[in-house]
Enzyme design. Structure first.
Site, PDB file in Angstrom:
ATOM      1  N   HIS A 156       6.820   6.773  16.020  1.00 28.13           N
ATOM      2  CA  HIS A 156       5.386   6.572  16.403  1.00 28.13           C
ATOM      3  C   HIS A 156       4.723   7.745  15.671  1.00 28.13           C
ATOM      4  CE1 HIS A 156       6.414   3.885  19.482  1.00 28.13           C
ATOM      5  NE2 HIS A 156       7.283   4.585  19.985  1.00 28.13           N
ATOM      6  N   SER A 278      -8.464  18.356  -8.744  1.00 28.54           N
ATOM      7  CA  SER A 278      -9.796  17.531  -8.356  1.00 28.54           C
ATOM      8  C   SER A 278     -10.723  18.291  -9.366  1.00 28.54           C
ATOM      9  CB  SER A 278     -10.248  17.832  -6.883  1.00 28.54           C
ATOM     10  OG  SER A 278     -11.713  17.814  -7.087  1.00 28.54           O
ATOM     11  N   LYS A 284      -7.761  21.812  -4.799  1.00 26.09           N
ATOM     12  CA  LYS A 284      -6.739  20.584  -4.712  1.00 26.09           C
ATOM     13  C   LYS A 284      -5.748  20.494  -5.799  1.00 26.09           C
ATOM     14  CE  LYS A 284      -7.745  17.548  -2.227  1.00 26.09           C
ATOM     15  NZ  LYS A 284      -8.794  16.606  -1.977  1.00 26.09           N
ATOM     16  N   ASN A 286      -3.278  17.318  -5.737  1.00 29.21           N
ATOM     17  CA  ASN A 286      -3.381  15.805  -4.945  1.00 29.21           C
ATOM     18  C   ASN A 286      -2.081  14.972  -5.443  1.00 29.21           C
ATOM     19  OD1 ASN A 286      -5.639  16.249  -3.948  1.00 29.21           O
ATOM     20  ND2 ASN A 286      -6.842  15.241  -5.489  1.00 29.21           N
ATOM     21  N   GLU A 291       0.834   8.466  -4.371  1.00 33.53           N
ATOM     22  CA  GLU A 291      -0.333   7.353  -3.842  1.00 33.53           C
ATOM     23  C   GLU A 291      -0.286   6.104  -4.831  1.00 33.53           C
ATOM     24  OE1 GLU A 291      -3.389  10.657  -2.029  1.00 33.53           O
ATOM     25  OE2 GLU A 291      -3.551  10.026  -4.068  1.00 33.53           O
ATOM     26  N   TYR A 318       8.486 -30.423 -16.242  1.00 37.25           N
ATOM     27  CA  TYR A 318       7.607 -29.074 -16.714  1.00 37.25           C
ATOM     28  C   TYR A 318       6.175 -29.455 -16.516  1.00 37.25           C
ATOM     29  CZ  TYR A 318       5.423 -25.736 -19.555  1.00 37.25           C
ATOM     30  OH  TYR A 318       4.349 -24.867 -20.197  1.00 37.25           O
TER      31      TYR A 318
HETATM   32  N1  ARG Z   1       4.012 -21.294 -23.776  1.00 36.83           N
HETATM   33  C1  ARG Z   1       4.545 -22.445 -22.935  1.00 36.83           C
HETATM   34  C2  ARG Z   1       5.116 -21.756 -21.481  1.00 36.83           C
HETATM   35  O1  ARG Z   1       5.233 -20.645 -21.359  1.00 36.83           O
HETATM   36  C3  ARG Z   1       5.907 -22.966 -23.523  1.00 36.83           C
HETATM   37  C4  ARG Z   1       6.357 -24.194 -23.198  1.00 36.83           C
HETATM   38  C5  ARG Z   1       5.378 -25.391 -23.716  1.00 36.83           C
HETATM   39  N2  ARG Z   1       5.812 -26.655 -23.383  1.00 36.83           N
HETATM   40  C6  ARG Z   1       4.894 -27.564 -23.048  1.00 36.83           C
HETATM   41  N3  ARG Z   1       5.225 -28.717 -22.971  1.00 36.83           N
HETATM   42  N4  ARG Z   1       3.697 -27.333 -23.856  1.00 36.83           N
HETATM   43  O2  ARG Z   1       5.148 -22.229 -20.543  1.00 36.83           O
END
Ligand code: ARG
Length: 459
Positions: A156, A278, A284, A286, A291, A318
């Site tokens: 504490h 400071s 000071k 710091n 920090e 993707y």
């Molecule tokens: N610059 C893209 C990334 O970082 C690369 C892959 C691009 N692929 C695509 N199907 N456009 O994800």
């Protein structure tokens, strides 16, 4: 610089949309990984007879030269390319002609970027680990020098029981052991190669994925599912999570250093090289570095939350959302490495004020539990002993003195069990030395722990 996919388009991308879409401004740092991956891919294409051996050599030599030229500053990575993958492929084709156009056979930027990012992350994990080891070595030397530096342990933020500086620092050493274990664990799980997964569904070419995985040193061989391979960023989230924990530990440590460095505590003096002044208050000094490390913790947590959020709603496989993984991940990787480096410099040059720490432990009644235990060992039930010592503490508070400053008569007014040996029993040295349990700050336990840490850090 023309893009890789212009064929089906009638119009060029809007200039500001192009800028919005590009990633070259931040993925340029992966040029080495991109080239390494392309060299492995081209070598494999040649060996499999998908392109000729001669073309394969032209490509790999061309790629090595590009790497050399980027490194020597002869070739500047252009801001106009869409991304690092397009940039390298287009320079290659410019330099070696038609063979360059065959590099992308049986590959997509989706498996390419998945590969580059994994290679880059693996390297970052290793660098972070090395920096943590450096920090641990510095902590170990502080621990070795302070087995008998008594100080109050707190709960504490109230003085609780006496510990040693060595023991206190040891707590952080343990945190960094776990941090390093987490890093090693991430590598184990991420060590599979996505190259050869194509856009999402593999390819019709007879790629040798075992070969590229081994050329690129992926211990777990090629990935098993091509859709997962191009859309997996789990390993990055794990890394950001491990980085967040490292920052949490550093931040707690910084918080303590800041408190200890205050005039009120005076347990430590941060070196001039790691302090700032400071502009208005001449007196000071710091603790800015500490920090800032504490402050940057929020930024690293932010990267973790950001990637988790980016990934949560995107359908397989993707999606361009995933390009957002880079800026935040790179920022977190850089930030954490900087923080460990600066923290290591700060802690290894700080001067601990041993006398102030010991005095603080003494004045804070940190030996009160030991005074109660003294009575218990002489047959007084613990609850009674607790209350007797509580009354003694109250007496001391009134007089503004420590327990050990009471006269034997003072002690005996609360219990006739007290004898002359009470002073020895509640000295800081005894209080610490008598803590015999494994993990306690006693000299023997600490010596064993330090032996372990020595071996752990390699001698
Ligand atoms: N610059 C893209 C990334 O970082 C690369 C892959 C691009 N692929 C695509 N199907 N456009 O994800």
């Amino acid at each position: 610089m023309s893009n890789l996919w212009g064929g089906r388009f009638r119009e060029a991308t809007d200039a500001s949309a192009y800028k919005f879409n590009q990633s070259i401004s931040f993925d340029r740092r992966m040029y080495r990984e991109d080239i390494e991956g392309s060299i492995a891919h081209a070598t494999m294409l040649g060996k499999q007879g998908i392109i000729s051996e001669e073309e394969s050599c032209l490509i790999t030599d061309g790629l090595k030269k590009i790497r050399e030229d980027i490194e020597s500053g002869v070739l500047i990575i252009s801001d106009e390319a869409e991304d690092i993958h397009s940039f390298i492929e287009s320079v290659l084709t410019e330099r070696i002609g038609d063979a360059g156009k065959k590099l992308h056979t049986g590959r997509s930027r989706n498996d390419q970027v998945a590969l580059d990012m994994k290679l880059y992350t693996k390297e970052q994990v290793k660098e972070t680990d090395t920096l943590l080891l450096m920090l641990q070595k510095e902590l170990l030397s502080i621990m070795e020098a302070n087995i008998e530096t008594y100080m109050p342990g707190f709960t504490h933020l109230q003085k609780a029981q006496p510990v040693t500086l060595s023991h206190h620092i040891g707590a952080y050493f343990e945190m960094f052991i776990r941090d390093r274990e987490r890093l090693a664990d991430i590598i184990k799980r991420m060590d599979t190669c996505p190259l050869g997964s194509g856009a999402l569904a593999g390819t019709t070419y007879d790629l040798d994925r075992e070969m590229t995985a081994s050329l690129l040193d992926f211990k777990g061989g090629p990935t098993r599912n091509s859709m997962d391979s191009v859309s997996d960023r789990d390993y990055l989230i794990e890394f950001l999570s491990a980085l967040s924990l490292i920052m949490m530990h550093l931040s707690r440590f910084c918080e303590e250093i800041i408190i200890w460095n205050s005039n009120e505590y005076g347990f430590v003096e941060i070196d001039d090289r790691y302090s700032t002044g400071s502009s208005i208050m001449p007196q000071k000094k710091n603790p800015d570095i500490a920090e800032l490390v504490r402050g940057k913790t929020g930024r690293v947590y932010g990267s973790l939350m950001s990637l988790l959020t980016t990934m949560k709603g995107i359908p397989l496989a993707y999606d361009k959302d995933m390009q957002e993984d880079k800026e935040m991940a790179f920022d977190a990787m850089d930030t954490v490495k900087d923080c460990i480096r600066e923290f290591t410099g700060m802690i290894s040059t700080a001067v601990f004020q041993k006398d102030t720490m010991a005095l603080s432990a003494k004045r804070g009644f940190t030996n009160a539990t030991d005074a109660a235990d003294y009575l218990v060992k002489k047959g007084v039930p613990f609850r009674d002993a607790h209350s007797i010592v509580g009354r003694l503490v109250l007496k001391c508070v009134g007089k503004g003195i420590a327990l050990d400053d009471l006269s034997l008569d003072d002690f005996r007014t609360e219990s006739g069990v007290f004898e002359d040996d009470i002073y020895e029993a509640i000295s800081m040295k005894t209080c610490v030395e008598k803590r015999l349990t494994k993990g306690a700050p006693g000299r023997k336990q600490m010596a064993e722990a330090i032996e372990f840490y020595r071996e752990y850090t390699g001698g």
